[in-house]
Write an enzyme that holds these catalytic residues in place. Structure first.
Site, PDB file in Angstrom:
ATOM      1  N   ASP A  30       0.830  -1.208   0.000  1.00 14.68           N
ATOM      2  CA  ASP A  30       0.000   0.000   0.000  1.00 14.68           C
ATOM      3  C   ASP A  30       0.861   1.252   0.000  1.00 14.68           C
ATOM      4  O   ASP A  30       2.054   1.214   0.328  1.00 14.68           O
ATOM      5  CB  ASP A  30      -0.890   0.025   1.255  1.00 14.68           C
ATOM      6  CG  ASP A  30      -2.215  -0.670   1.033  1.00 14.68           C
ATOM      7  OD1 ASP A  30      -2.500  -1.037  -0.107  1.00 14.68           O
ATOM      8  OD2 ASP A  30      -2.959  -0.837   2.023  1.00 14.68           O
TER       9      ASP A  30
ATOM     10  N   LYS B  58      -3.297   3.458  -3.067  1.00 13.09           N
ATOM     11  CA  LYS B  58      -4.444   4.296  -3.396  1.00 13.09           C
ATOM     12  C   LYS B  58      -4.209   5.698  -2.864  1.00 13.09           C
ATOM     13  O   LYS B  58      -3.637   5.894  -1.801  1.00 13.09           O
ATOM     14  CB  LYS B  58      -5.720   3.723  -2.768  1.00 13.09           C
ATOM     15  CG  LYS B  58      -6.033   2.292  -3.169  1.00 13.09           C
ATOM     16  CD  LYS B  58      -7.209   1.750  -2.378  1.00 13.09           C
ATOM     17  CE  LYS B  58      -7.479   0.297  -2.716  1.00 13.09           C
ATOM     18  NZ  LYS B  58      -8.590  -0.271  -1.901  1.00 13.09           N
TER      19      LYS B  58
END
Length: 406
Positions: free
Chosen positions: A201, A223
């Site tokens: 991530d 993200k």
């Protein structure tokens, strides 16, 4: 010992006779029983630790003195720590006569066999044993063992298999904490050093990833607010695809996988595909980032509880008293709407608010205000994600609050 050849023995179901009932014998007997050996202890008395094993039915105890070579009949290994050098030497001679290896724990220089200092590391592919032998110097052996074990815990040594594992791989959902190496757990480090693939991530500890060997494939699925380059369904597919190829896969997340991290969805997808999944908790940013800014989420006499919610969706009905702390993750974009909703639900306009940006990084910054002022302050200071928003009286404990009051 002038010469030594380290060996790994499978003692499962095999008889080991231990002479002596003291703490030294207890440590070795427990280790032998843990490996599945059938252990018989011969001693007129046993210490508390040995008695615990006896009462649990894990070892046999014959409460008497050593009676001679017949006591060693059928043993694959003998351990003696009688506390009497004469008895220990006799046990060693009797074992030698019947060609049974004997560990004489009271005479490191003369013993025919030794048990090295040992530490175990559990990987998804099985156990790795670290053992050290220092020719009769147990202190040195222990120090070396601990040094290697510490290096493993810090993620400095590679634990990846060099021989092909079975057809089934594995997945580990690892919480990376708020993004710095020091708050990644020991288990997280071990799994990263065992993985073939790391799916990472944006807010995971990148310095750890940067140190991985070139042979490890890193898949970035990070993200940003409003931009999900790799949707969650595809992340689930990646984990299943890679592990189904027989690879070890670590899904490295920021914070904790189960605190607004969608770890439950990823686990369900992997288990539905018949894959083994381990979940390693991480230090959640909901608590750690406010702490980095000097704000406890609870404090005696100020706040007795706290609630964590995602800030990019509609805020549900929550306790409205300022003595109940509200922690918002991913809430910068929706801050104006969130403030209006909290006030509409009953929070007073003068309720303190703190926004902590980039927690634990060199550029960490805290903005404090109230529900009446925080939106304007955030715009003026160009507040950006990643940030954690804290709402409640605990914000007054922040070192930055006096500046706001002034």
């Amino acid at each position: 010992m002038k010469s030594a050849l380290p060996l790994v023995l499978n003692l499962s179901g095999r008889l080991v006779v231990a002479i002596g009932g003291g703490p030294v014998s207890a440590r070795r007997v427990r280790a032998l029983a843990d490996e599945g050996a059938v252990v018989r202890v011969i001693s007129p008395w046993v210490c508390e630790d040995l008695m615990e094993l006896v009462l649990a039915g894990r070892v046999e105890w014959q409460a008497r003195e050593y009676a001679g070579a017949a006591d060693l009949s059928g043993a694959w290994l003998v351990h003696t720590a009688a506390g009497d050098a004469v008895v220990d030497r006799q046990v060693a001679r009797d074992a030698e006569d019947q060609r049974t290896w004997c560990v004489n724990a009271t005479d490191a220089a003369a013993t025919a066999a030794s048990i090295p200092a040992r530490a175990d590391v559990t990987t998804p592919d099985g156990r790795v044993t670290i053992s050290t032998y220092a020719a009769g110097d147990p202190g040195l052996a222990t120090s070396l063992r601990d040094g290697v074990a510490d290096a493993v815990a810090r993620g400095e040594l590679d634990l990846r298999r060099t021989r092909k594992r079975g057809s089934a791989g594995w997945v580990a959902l690892v919480g990376g904490g708020p993004g710095i190496d020091g708050l990644l757990t020991t288990r997280g480090n071990e799994l990263l050093r065992s993985a073939d693939v790391v799916v990472v991530d944006r807010l995971a500890p990148r310095a750890v990833v940067d140190r991985l060997p070139d042979s490890v494939r890193v898949i970035d699925v990070g993200k940003t607010p409003g931009h999900h380059a790799v949707p969650q369904w595809r992340i689930n597919e990646i984990l299943v695809e890679e592990a189904s190829r027989g690879l070890g896969v670590v899904r490295l997340k920021g914070g904790d996988p189960y605190v607004l991290g969608r770890g439950g969805e990823e686990r369900q997808a992997c288990e539905a595909a018949g894959l083994s999944v381990e979940v390693v908790p991480g230090v959640t940013s909901a608590v750690s980032v406010p702490a980095a800014a000097g704000i406890p989420v609870t404090h005696r006499g100020v706040a007795r509880g706290f609630t964590v919610v995602t800030g990019h969706e509609a805020i549900p009905g929550l306790p409205t008293g300022t003595d109940h702390t509200l922690v918002l993750l991913m809430g910068v974009t929706q801050l104006p709407q969130t403030v209006k909703l909290l006030v509409a639900q009953g929070r007073p306009a003068d309720c303190p608010v703190a926004i902590v940006e980039r927690g634990f990084s060199p550029t960490q910054r805290t903005t404090v205000g109230t529900l009446a002022t925080i939106v304007e302050l955030a715009l003026a200071r160009a507040v950006e994600s990643p940030a954690v928003i804290v709402v409640g009286d605990v914000v007054r404990l922040s070192p930055d609050w006096p500046t706001h009051a002034d």
